[in-house]
Design a protein around this motif. Structure first.
Motif, PDB file in Angstrom:
ATOM      1  N   ASP A   1       0.975  -1.385  -0.218  1.00 21.08           N
ATOM      2  CA  ASP A   1      -0.429  -0.292  -0.145  1.00 21.08           C
ATOM      3  C   ASP A   1       1.044   1.135  -0.106  1.00 21.08           C
ATOM      4  O   ASP A   1       2.087   1.645   0.115  1.00 21.08           O
ATOM      5  CB  ASP A   1      -0.737   0.133   0.874  1.00 21.08           C
ATOM      6  CG  ASP A   1      -1.737  -0.798   1.176  1.00 21.08           C
ATOM      7  OD1 ASP A   1      -1.935  -1.428   0.056  1.00 21.08           O
ATOM      8  OD2 ASP A   1      -2.431  -1.275   2.676  1.00 21.08           O
ATOM      9  N   ARG A   2      -0.194   2.396  -0.545  1.00 20.60           N
ATOM     10  CA  ARG A   2       0.812   3.597  -0.687  1.00 20.60           C
ATOM     11  C   ARG A   2       1.448   4.169   1.102  1.00 20.60           C
ATOM     12  O   ARG A   2       0.770   4.046   2.118  1.00 20.60           O
ATOM     13  CB  ARG A   2       0.478   4.241  -1.030  1.00 20.60           C
ATOM     14  CG  ARG A   2       0.457   5.452  -1.321  1.00 20.60           C
ATOM     15  CD  ARG A   2      -0.725   6.611  -2.009  1.00 20.60           C
ATOM     16  NE  ARG A   2       0.210   8.342  -2.393  1.00 20.60           N
ATOM     17  CZ  ARG A   2      -0.298   9.093  -1.555  1.00 20.60           C
ATOM     18  NH1 ARG A   2      -0.970   9.322  -0.413  1.00 20.60           N
ATOM     19  NH2 ARG A   2       0.801  10.142  -1.983  1.00 20.60           N
TER      20      ARG A   2
ATOM     21  N   ASN B   1       5.104   3.736  -5.562  1.00 26.19           N
ATOM     22  CA  ASN B   1       4.610   3.291  -4.811  1.00 26.19           C
ATOM     23  C   ASN B   1       3.629   4.997  -4.496  1.00 26.19           C
ATOM     24  O   ASN B   1       2.324   4.358  -3.690  1.00 26.19           O
ATOM     25  CB  ASN B   1       6.007   3.248  -3.155  1.00 26.19           C
ATOM     26  CG  ASN B   1       4.389   3.430  -1.855  1.00 26.19           C
ATOM     27  OD1 ASN B   1       3.953   4.126  -1.064  1.00 26.19           O
ATOM     28  ND2 ASN B   1       4.338   2.279  -1.607  1.00 26.19           N
ATOM     29  N   GLY B   2       4.601   5.963  -4.674  1.00 26.08           N
ATOM     30  CA  GLY B   2       4.020   6.827  -4.404  1.00 26.08           C
ATOM     31  C   GLY B   2       3.772   8.016  -4.034  1.00 26.08           C
ATOM     32  O   GLY B   2       3.142   8.880  -3.037  1.00 26.08           O
ATOM     33  N   ALA B   3       4.049   7.233  -2.240  1.00 23.43           N
ATOM     34  CA  ALA B   3       3.856   8.472  -1.179  1.00 23.43           C
ATOM     35  C   ALA B   3       5.022   9.653  -1.180  1.00 23.43           C
ATOM     36  O   ALA B   3       6.187   9.531  -2.418  1.00 23.43           O
ATOM     37  CB  ALA B   3       5.132   7.533   0.012  1.00 23.43           C
TER      38      ALA B   3
ATOM     39  N   GLN C   1      -1.453  13.835   2.195  1.00 21.00           N
ATOM     40  CA  GLN C   1      -2.280  13.103   2.027  1.00 21.00           C
ATOM     41  C   GLN C   1      -3.445  13.200   1.344  1.00 21.00           C
ATOM     42  O   GLN C   1      -3.659  14.468   1.849  1.00 21.00           O
ATOM     43  CB  GLN C   1      -2.860  12.484   3.634  1.00 21.00           C
ATOM     44  CG  GLN C   1      -1.614  12.036   4.222  1.00 21.00           C
ATOM     45  CD  GLN C   1      -0.200  11.288   3.757  1.00 21.00           C
ATOM     46  OE1 GLN C   1      -0.714  10.044   3.351  1.00 21.00           O
ATOM     47  NE2 GLN C   1       0.822  11.537   3.858  1.00 21.00           N
TER      48      GLN C   1
END
Ligand code: GDP
Length: 312
Positions: free
Chosen positions: A187-188, A219-221, A311
């Motif tokens: 998960d991100r 991951n996109g974080a 977020q």
């Protein structure tokens, strides 16, 4: 569940890792450590950055040196020197136990990841500590005196030879440690935090792992980096000397350019008035000089508050 993944070298990285570890809920932080500094010495497998992070998070680090254990004794080292043995790399008596145990387990075929996890649990560290890879990657420094293995340059020669560049021997054949890869492909994450470690010798070996930059993007974080340079000076160690020798201005702008589009947020000390290049990164200005544990907690809290705003 892991929310924050921190990438760390030794001393600078461990300071922020401590702040994050003490601020986040238990089990929310994973710290990935550089293993480019690892080497074999006196028959032992030594992982200096993993050890600094482990000792720091366990609350048993030597706060004066930043490396090794507090309340250490040096009987082994003194006896070794008396025998004419190699004494340029300091190994305290209690510290020695970690290297003996790691070496014993590696010889049994256990991975560095598994061993590091056993040790951090034994020392009651709630955060995960993960080596960047289970395969050996060895930093070699291109210097005015030829190519030197990292610890020869760093400890034996005390960073005196002028640096021309770096090689990460074995990195092309190495893979991110399984848990590191799992956290990036899962998960991100809320954020990946690049600690205020030396970009060239502590963070670049991690980023050089095959597929790592792509895995970070996938991951996109958001990626948050803390500058190890404050107002034209590195807080500690050879970062500034290296930058001069590599022809880079010793500024936070050079750090911003070094990480380039990889990072979404650059954390800059509030006293640092260097003009920053437009890399697309958001700038967070706050106190980044960590002397006391309170400084470490405060910086961690600032970064985590910033991460919350990212977020969506
Ligand atoms: P090493 O592997 O032991 O050399 O440690 P790291 O690479 O993790 O850390 C070295 C870097 O940390 C140096 O570039 C220092 O400038 C930086 N550093 C150390 N303490 C601090 C601090 O309190 N604040 C910031 N911003 N950087 C720091």
């Amino acid at each position: 569940m892991i929310e924050i993944l921190a990438l760390s070298g030794g001393i600078g990285g461990a300071k922020l890792a401590l702040g994050l570890d003490r601020t986040l809920p238990p089990g929310a932080l994973a710290v990935v450590c550089n293993t480019g500094d690892d080497f074999q010495h006196l028959g032992f497998a030594i992982s200096p950055d993993i050890d600094t992070v482990i000792y720091t998070l366990a609350g048993i680090a030597n706060k004066e040196t930043g490396w090794g254990r507090a309340n250490e004794t040096w009987t082994f080292m003194a006896a070794l020197a008396d025998l004419g043995g190699e004494s340029w790399f300091q190994l305290g008596d209690a510290d020695l136990a970690l290297h003996v145990e790691r070496t014993r387990r590696l010889a049994l075929g256990e991975t560095l990841s598994a061993i590091t996890d056993v040790i951090r649990r034994r020392l009651e560290i709630g955060s995960e500590v993960i080596p960047m890879s289970d395969q050996p990657v060895r930093t070699r420094v291109q210097t005015s005196e030829g190519i030197l293995p990292f610890q020869h340059y760093f400890v034996k020669r005390r960073c005196r030879p002028a640096v021309r560049g770096f090689e990460f021997d074995g990195v092309d054949m190495a893979q991110p440690a399984p848990r590191f890869a799992e956290l990036l492909t899962g998960d991100r994450l809320k954020a990946v935090i690049i600690c205020p470690s030396n970009p060239f010798i502590s963070i670049d070996p991690i980023l050089a792992l095959p597929g790592l930059r792509q895995a970070l993007r996938n991951n996109g974080a958001p990626v948050v980096a803390i500058s190890p340079v404050i107002n034209g000076k590195a807080v500690k160690g050879p970062t500034a000397k290296m930058m001069v020798e590599l022809g880079l201005p010793v500024t936070t702008a050079s750090i911003a350019r070094h990480y380039g589009e990889l990072i979404d947020v650059l954390v800059v000390d509030h006293s640092d008035d260097t003009e920053l290049p437009a890399t697309g990164a958001q700038i967070l200005r706050t106190a980044t000089l960590m002397h006391s544990d309170a400084d470490k907690l405060a910086l961690a809290a600032e970064i985590l508050a910033c991460v919350e705003t990212l977020q969506n």
